[in-house]
Design a protein around this motif. Structure first.
Motif, PDB file in Angstrom:
ATOM      1  N   THR A 177     -59.192  63.054 -32.050  1.00 27.76           N
ATOM      2  CA  THR A 177     -58.100  63.345 -32.970  1.00 27.76           C
ATOM      3  C   THR A 177     -57.347  62.045 -33.258  1.00 27.76           C
ATOM      4  OG1 THR A 177     -56.499  63.785 -31.215  1.00 27.76           O
ATOM      5  CG2 THR A 177     -57.828  65.649 -31.979  1.00 27.76           C
ATOM      6  N   ARG A 179     -54.233  61.513 -33.078  1.00 28.55           N
ATOM      7  CA  ARG A 179     -53.221  61.310 -32.030  1.00 28.55           C
ATOM      8  C   ARG A 179     -53.864  60.779 -30.758  1.00 28.55           C
ATOM      9  NH1 ARG A 179     -49.063  65.972 -29.685  1.00 28.55           N
ATOM     10  NH2 ARG A 179     -48.021  64.626 -28.136  1.00 28.55           N
ATOM     11  N   PHE A 180     -55.006  61.362 -30.381  1.00 28.00           N
ATOM     12  CA  PHE A 180     -55.701  60.888 -29.180  1.00 28.00           C
ATOM     13  C   PHE A 180     -56.110  59.423 -29.346  1.00 28.00           C
ATOM     14  CE2 PHE A 180     -59.271  60.202 -26.364  1.00 28.00           C
ATOM     15  CZ  PHE A 180     -58.959  60.938 -25.229  1.00 28.00           C
ATOM     16  N   ARG A 182     -54.691  57.135 -31.221  1.00 26.34           N
ATOM     17  CA  ARG A 182     -53.509  56.258 -31.140  1.00 26.34           C
ATOM     18  C   ARG A 182     -53.044  56.093 -29.699  1.00 26.34           C
ATOM     19  NH1 ARG A 182     -51.879  59.409 -35.628  1.00 26.34           N
ATOM     20  NH2 ARG A 182     -50.496  60.627 -34.259  1.00 26.34           N
ATOM     21  N   THR A 183     -53.149  57.174 -28.917  1.00 29.23           N
ATOM     22  CA  THR A 183     -52.646  57.137 -27.533  1.00 29.23           C
ATOM     23  C   THR A 183     -53.564  56.333 -26.626  1.00 29.23           C
ATOM     24  OG1 THR A 183     -51.599  59.306 -27.816  1.00 29.23           O
ATOM     25  CG2 THR A 183     -52.019  58.556 -25.549  1.00 29.23           C
ATOM     26  N   TRP A 184     -54.858  56.571 -26.706  1.00 32.55           N
ATOM     27  CA  TRP A 184     -55.796  55.994 -25.753  1.00 32.55           C
ATOM     28  C   TRP A 184     -56.527  54.756 -26.276  1.00 32.55           C
ATOM     29  CZ3 TRP A 184     -55.855  57.541 -20.800  1.00 32.55           C
ATOM     30  CH2 TRP A 184     -55.290  58.792 -20.498  1.00 32.55           C
ATOM     31  N   PRO A 186     -55.345  52.253 -28.823  1.00 29.60           N
ATOM     32  CA  PRO A 186     -54.525  51.528 -29.806  1.00 29.60           C
ATOM     33  C   PRO A 186     -55.204  50.265 -30.324  1.00 29.60           C
ATOM     34  CG  PRO A 186     -53.692  51.220 -27.571  1.00 29.60           C
ATOM     35  CD  PRO A 186     -54.726  52.293 -27.502  1.00 29.60           C
ATOM     36  N   ALA A 193     -60.200  50.670 -22.443  1.00 33.14           N
ATOM     37  CA  ALA A 193     -59.761  51.972 -22.939  1.00 33.14           C
ATOM     38  C   ALA A 193     -60.792  53.059 -22.632  1.00 33.14           C
ATOM     39  CB  ALA A 193     -59.495  51.887 -24.442  1.00 33.14           C
ATOM     40  N   ALA A 197     -59.854  56.614 -20.825  1.00 35.22           N
ATOM     41  CA  ALA A 197     -59.654  57.773 -21.702  1.00 35.22           C
ATOM     42  C   ALA A 197     -60.525  58.949 -21.286  1.00 35.22           C
ATOM     43  CB  ALA A 197     -59.960  57.386 -23.145  1.00 35.22           C
ATOM     44  N   GLY A 241     -57.931  67.694 -28.753  1.00 37.54           N
ATOM     45  CA  GLY A 241     -57.396  66.518 -28.085  1.00 37.54           C
ATOM     46  C   GLY A 241     -57.645  66.437 -26.600  1.00 37.54           C
ATOM     47  N   TRP A 244     -62.356  62.329 -26.144  1.00 39.40           N
ATOM     48  CA  TRP A 244     -63.221  61.898 -27.232  1.00 39.40           C
ATOM     49  C   TRP A 244     -64.649  62.326 -26.897  1.00 39.40           C
ATOM     50  CZ3 TRP A 244     -67.432  58.615 -26.814  1.00 39.40           C
ATOM     51  CH2 TRP A 244     -67.567  57.921 -25.599  1.00 39.40           C
TER      52      TRP A 244
END
Length: 302
Positions: A177, A179-180, A182-184, A186, A193, A197, A241, A244
């Motif tokens: 997603t 949001r996911f 962006r969070t994990w 960047p 990462a 993640a 979310g 991945w």
């Protein structure tokens, strides 16, 4: 050896159904009759063919005779249709005139959820399918032991007694997603990462995510893992979310268009080659099924 058709059908039914009682219901005889037929078959070949466990299991010798039983069933059905016999519904137990033919096939979950079912719907009348869902890297094992007559597999080397046909590639990309991501991620899917993640896996045979991580990090990573043994559930887990995951392009069009998932890096993908392997048997029915599968693959795969 003098092998009787009703004895071969009893063995096939027992293995397919798992118990002698269920086999008896399928054949519309008594469990005692099924047992007597299998014992007579074992006497004819001089080998134990069936382990009376729960479920019953064929011995190594039983697998050889089981393949013969299923080949005879298929060819009998071919002859029946050639002679103009009509076929009825898919609950029939044999390939006698007027009865449908049962074709067991091993298919990977993602193909089953996307392009295979429409192909099977265009198969000849009088054919009933028994689908065994298995990872494309492992479907050939079901061909080797006679469980299935055909398989969609990632293996180009034909199983002994089978012929192989290339279908095309199924492309997978690492998706999450927004949001996911962006969070994990960047800074994108870096090795650091990816090691941290959460990742979604189909099951413990699923190697696609690990292959992508090894390719990106050039070493083995062990991030937190979710195991979701369902193709639709796998997509839902990524969409919600949880982590991945490697998703096939055939499955993500709508979710991408809606902005629910994005690729972690558009340049990253794995193409999984798919092949059709089937028994090397001169069967018009099996050949017709292969043709429908190949036609569907030509329009669905790369």
């Amino acid at each position: 050896m003098d092998l009787q058709l009703d004895q071969l059908r009893a063995l096939d039914a027992a293995v397919a159904e798992g118990t002698l009682e269920a086999a008896a219901r399928r054949l519309r005889v008594t469990p005692s009759a099924v047992s007597q037929r299998i014992k007579a078959l074992e006497g004819a070949v001089g080998r134990i063919l069936l382990l009376r466990s729960k479920p019953v299991r064929p011995t190594e010798s039983g697998l050889a005779v089981l393949r013969l039983a299923r080949q005879i069933e298929l060819l009998t059905g071919d002859t029946s249709r050639e002679l103009g016999a009509t076929t009825s519904g898919c609950d029939a137990s044999t390939a006698s005139p007027g009865r449908p033919v049962r074709i067991p096939i091993a298919v990977n979950a993602d193909s089953l959820e996307t392009w295979v079912m429409p192909a099977l719907s265009r198969a000849p009348a009088g054919v009933c399918f028994e689908i065994h869902r298995e990872d494309e890297e492992h479907t050939t094992a079901l061909l080797r032991d006679g469980t299935v007559m055909a398989a969609i597999t990632a293996t180009a080397q034909p199983v002994q007694g089978c012929r192989v046909r290339r279908l095309g590639n199924m492309r997978y990309r690492p998706m999450a997603t927004p949001r996911f991501a962006r969070t994990w991620f960047p800074d994108g899917p870096t090795a650091r990462a990816l090691a941290a993640a959460p990742v979604v896996m189909f099951d413990r045979k699923d190697d696609l995510q690990d292959r992508m991580m090894r390719r990106r990090a050039r070493r083995v990573l062990d991030p937190p893992r979710h195991y979701i043994p369902s193709s639709t559930g796998f997509l839902d887990a990524v969409r919600l979310g949880l982590g991945w995951g490697m998703l096939p392009d055939l499955q993500t069009t709508a979710a991408e268009s809606a902005g629910e998932v994005i690729a972690l890096d558009p340049r990253l993908f794995i193409d999984v080659p798919l092949y059709w392997q089937q028994w090397r048997l001169d069967s018009p029915t099996l050949g017709a099924v292969a043709t429908t599968i190949a036609a569907a693959a030509a329009t669905s795969l790369r």
